[in-house]
Write a protein that holds these residues in place. Structure first.
Motif, PDB file in Angstrom:
ATOM      1  N   ILE A   1       4.700   1.796   1.515  1.00  0.00           N
ATOM      2  CA  ILE A   1       5.802   2.342   0.716  1.00  0.00           C
ATOM      3  C   ILE A   1       6.391   3.569   1.400  1.00  0.00           C
ATOM      4  CG2 ILE A   1       6.326   3.537  -1.450  1.00  0.00           C
ATOM      5  CD1 ILE A   1       4.351   1.640  -2.827  1.00  0.00           C
ATOM      6  N   LYS A   2       5.518   4.430   1.921  1.00  0.00           N
ATOM      7  CA  LYS A   2       5.978   5.639   2.595  1.00  0.00           C
ATOM      8  C   LYS A   2       6.802   5.299   3.836  1.00  0.00           C
ATOM      9  CE  LYS A   2       4.271   9.933   4.664  1.00  0.00           C
ATOM     10  NZ  LYS A   2       3.052  10.732   4.985  1.00  0.00           N
TER      11      LYS A   2
ATOM     12  N   THR B   1       0.849  -1.192   0.000  1.00  0.00           N
ATOM     13  CA  THR B   1       0.000   0.000   0.000  1.00  0.00           C
ATOM     14  C   THR B   1       0.888   1.247   0.000  1.00  0.00           C
ATOM     15  OG1 THR B   1      -0.061   0.137   2.417  1.00  0.00           O
ATOM     16  CG2 THR B   1      -1.727  -1.240   1.339  1.00  0.00           C
ATOM     17  N   GLN B   2       0.256   2.389  -0.259  1.00  0.00           N
ATOM     18  CA  GLN B   2       1.005   3.645  -0.255  1.00  0.00           C
ATOM     19  C   GLN B   2       1.589   3.935   1.132  1.00  0.00           C
ATOM     20  OE1 GLN B   2       1.841   5.845  -2.757  1.00  0.00           O
ATOM     21  NE2 GLN B   2       1.103   4.231  -4.102  1.00  0.00           N
ATOM     22  N   ASP B   3       0.857   3.597   2.182  1.00  0.00           N
ATOM     23  CA  ASP B   3       1.371   3.808   3.545  1.00  0.00           C
ATOM     24  C   ASP B   3       2.600   2.929   3.804  1.00  0.00           C
ATOM     25  OD1 ASP B   3      -0.527   5.688   4.126  1.00  0.00           O
ATOM     26  OD2 ASP B   3      -1.912   4.276   5.090  1.00  0.00           O
TER      27      ASP B   3
ATOM     28  N   LEU C   1       6.887   4.974  -7.321  1.00  0.00           N
ATOM     29  CA  LEU C   1       5.905   4.132  -6.638  1.00  0.00           C
ATOM     30  C   LEU C   1       4.947   4.918  -5.753  1.00  0.00           C
ATOM     31  CD1 LEU C   1       8.069   1.026  -5.646  1.00  0.00           C
ATOM     32  CD2 LEU C   1       6.757   1.447  -7.734  1.00  0.00           C
ATOM     33  N   SER C   2       5.331   6.131  -5.347  1.00  0.00           N
ATOM     34  CA  SER C   2       4.443   6.926  -4.493  1.00  0.00           C
ATOM     35  C   SER C   2       3.413   7.707  -5.296  1.00  0.00           C
ATOM     36  CB  SER C   2       5.267   7.906  -3.636  1.00  0.00           C
ATOM     37  OG  SER C   2       5.971   8.823  -4.464  1.00  0.00           O
ATOM     38  N   ASP C   3       3.552   7.704  -6.611  1.00  0.00           N
ATOM     39  CA  ASP C   3       2.593   8.373  -7.490  1.00  0.00           C
ATOM     40  C   ASP C   3       1.731   7.306  -8.171  1.00  0.00           C
ATOM     41  OD1 ASP C   3       1.471   9.448 -10.002  1.00  0.00           O
ATOM     42  OD2 ASP C   3       2.573  11.252  -9.471  1.00  0.00           O
ATOM     43  N   PRO C   4       0.421   7.254  -7.894  1.00  0.00           N
ATOM     44  CA  PRO C   4      -0.438   6.183  -8.443  1.00  0.00           C
ATOM     45  C   PRO C   4      -0.384   6.074  -9.967  1.00  0.00           C
ATOM     46  CG  PRO C   4      -1.590   7.375  -6.707  1.00  0.00           C
ATOM     47  CD  PRO C   4      -0.320   8.128  -6.967  1.00  0.00           C
TER      48      PRO C   4
ATOM     49  N   ASN D   1      11.057   5.704  -5.025  1.00  0.00           N
ATOM     50  CA  ASN D   1       9.934   6.279  -4.286  1.00  0.00           C
ATOM     51  C   ASN D   1       9.151   7.264  -5.132  1.00  0.00           C
ATOM     52  OD1 ASN D   1       8.492   6.949  -1.640  1.00  0.00           O
ATOM     53  ND2 ASN D   1       9.307   8.947  -2.219  1.00  0.00           N
TER      54      ASN D   1
ATOM     55  N   ARG E   1       3.044   4.818 -11.004  1.00  0.00           N
ATOM     56  CA  ARG E   1       3.175   3.422 -10.582  1.00  0.00           C
ATOM     57  C   ARG E   1       2.422   2.492 -11.521  1.00  0.00           C
ATOM     58  NH1 ARG E   1       1.460   0.998  -4.601  1.00  0.00           N
ATOM     59  NH2 ARG E   1       2.192  -1.154  -4.972  1.00  0.00           N
TER      60      ARG E   1
END
Length: 382
Positions: free
Chosen positions: A20-21, A16-18, A56-59, A53, A62
Motif C-alpha cells: 500500500i505504501k 500488505t502495508q508495504d 488503509l495505512s492505519d490497521p 491511504n 482499515r
C-alpha cells in the motif's frame, strides 16, 4: 456504500502495508497538484488518493473500513463511514444502536455514552527562503494553543476524580428534544445543556484550569521540511492542535508554506530556470561558462554561433525531492557591447560586411518573405 479505497489506490484487498505504501508513493508522484497546476480533476484525484491511504495505512481504521465494506447496511446511515481524509471514525453502529435509540425514546434516557469530540485544528503560515524550500530544512516554530490540563487529565474536575455522571443526559452528553406537535411531532438529539456534551457533572472544579479541562500554552515544534516545498504546500502534525473540550483527541497542527522568490532561480514544480548572460565573443566563438545550481557551479559548453534566447537543459540539476528530480533550464542572453570606439565600430562594420557575403539560409528566407509582404525588397541597397 463506503468508497472503495482499494480501487482508488489500485491494490488488492489483501495487500500488505508495504504494498500500500509503495503504491501510494507511486500515485502521489503521478498526481501531485504541483505537477498539474490549475487542473481541478487531478487535485480531486490527489485528494481521493490521500483519503484512501489515510484509512488503509492505519490497521485499526482499515479493519473498521473492511467491516463496513462487507456490511454496507450495518452502519445505520453512515455512523461509522469514512468522512474524508483524516475523518474516518473507525467505529460502526449496527442494530444495537438503532434499538438503543428507540428504547431511549420511551425511557427519556439514552444507552449511549458521551462522544468525545476532537479538538480544533491550528493553521499557521510559515515563510521559507527559496533555498530552504528547494533543498529542505529543519525549522523550529512557536505558537499558542490549548493543552489538556495535566492536573485534572482534561476532565475539569479536581484531581481528575471530583465529578459524577450528568443527571440530565445520564452520561450520554446528549438529550432528545421533541419538535412539532401531533402527527408531525418528531424527536431530535441535541447536546446536553447541563454538561456541554461531556456527560459529566463536576463536583469540585480543578484549581489549575478553573474547570475548563484545558490551559493555554506555548508550544515549540521542529518541522522537518522536505525538499521541494512550494507555495501552498503544507505539513500536518497530528495531535498538536487545540485540546478537546470533553476529553477527546487534540486537533492537528497544519503548517502552510509561503516560499520567497530568488534573485537567480525561478521554478515550476521541480524544474529550475535561469537567465544566463554571455558575452558576444562567447556566443560567436563558443566556450565554457559556469552556471550556478542549487549546489555547486556547473561548467556548460557554449557552441560557437549561439543565438540569444537559446535554451540549454542540464538534467538532474533541478530540485531533488522524494517525488521527482527536476532539471535546470538555462536561457542564454547575448550581451551586445555598447560605447564602442571608432576603431571598434570599423572592425564590426568590416565583420558585418563579411557576414553579408556569407548570409545564412535563414536570413535569405526572411528577406524573401519580406519582399513578398511589400512587393519590393527593402534590403536591396543595404
Amino acid at each position: 456504500m463506503a468508497k472503495n479505497y482499494y480501487e482508488t489506490l489500485g491494490v488488492d484487498k489483501k495487500a500488505t502495508q508495504d504494498e500500500i505504501k509503495a503504491q501510494y508513493r507511486k500515485l502521489v508522484k503521478k498526481y501531485h497538484p504541483d505537477l498539474h497546476p490549475n487542473d481541478e480533476s487531478v487535485a480531486a484525484k490527489f485528494k481521493e488518493i490521500n483519503e484512501a491511504n489515510e484509512v488503509l495505512s492505519d490497521p485499526q481504521k482499515r479493519a473498521a473500513y473492511d467491516y463496513e465494506l462487507e456490511n454496507p447496511y450495518a452502519s445505520a446511515g453512515g455512523a461509522g463511514g469514512a468522512g474524508g481524509a483524516g475523518g474516518f471514525s473507525g467505529g460502526f453502529g449496527g442494530f444495537g444502536d438503532i434499538f438503543g435509540d428507540i428504547f431511549s425514546q420511551f425511557t427519556g434516557g439514552s444507552t449511549r455514552t458521551a462522544q468525545k469530540r476532537q479538538g480544533a485544528d491550528v493553521t499557521l503560515e510559515v515563510t521559507l527562503s527559496f533555498m530552504d524550500a528547494a533543498k529542505g530544512c529543519k525549522k523550529e516554530i512557536s505558537y499558542k494553543r490549548t493543552e489538556s490540563c495535566p492536573s485534572c487529565r482534561g476532565t475539569g474536575a479536581k484531581n481528575g476524580t471530583k465529578y459524577t455522571t450528568c443527571d440530565n443526559c445520564k452520561g450520554s452528553g446528549q438529550i432528545q428534544q421533541a419538535v412539532g406537535a401531533g402527527f408531525f411531532k418528531s424527536i431530535r438529539v441535541v447536546t446536553c445543556p447541563h454538561c456541554g456534551g461531556s456527560g459529566k457533572k463536576i463536583i469540585e472544579k480543578c484549581t489549575d484550569c478553573g474547570g475548563k479541562g484545558y490551559k493555554s500554552a506555548t508550544t515549540k515544534v521542529v518541522l522537518d521540511i522536505p525538499a521541494g516545498a512550494d507555495n501552498g504546500s503544507y505539513i500536518k502534525k497530528r495531535g498538536l492542535g487545540q485540546a478537546s473540550v470533553n476529553g477527546g483527541e487534540p486537533g492537528n497542527l497544519i503548517v502552510v508554506f509561503k516560499v520567497l522568490t530568488h534573485k537567480i532561480f525561478r521554478r515550476k514544480n521541480f524544474d529550475l530556470f535561469i537567465d544566463l548572460p554571455i558575452s558576444f565573443k562567447t556566443a560567436a566563438l563558443g566556450g565554457k561558462i559556469l552556471v550556478p545550481t542549487l549546489d555547486d557551479p556547473y561548467s556548460l559548453d557554449i557552441p560557437e554561433g549561439t543565438q540569444s534566447g537559446k535554451q540549454f537543459v542540464i538534467r538532474g540539476r533541478g530540485i531533488r525531492s522524494t517525488y521527482d528530480i527536476g532539471n535546470l533550464y538555462v536561457n542564454v542572453t547575448v550581451e551586445v557591447p555598447t560605447r564602442l570606439s571608432k576603431s571598434q565600430k570599423a572592425l564590426i562594420s568590416e565583420l558585418d560586411h563579411d557576414f553579408e557575403l556569407k548570409q545564412t539560409s535563414k536570413m535569405q528566407e526572411f528577406k524573401v518573405n519580406v519582399q513578398s509582404l511589400y512587393g519590393v525588397n527593402p534590403y536591396s541597397d543595404k
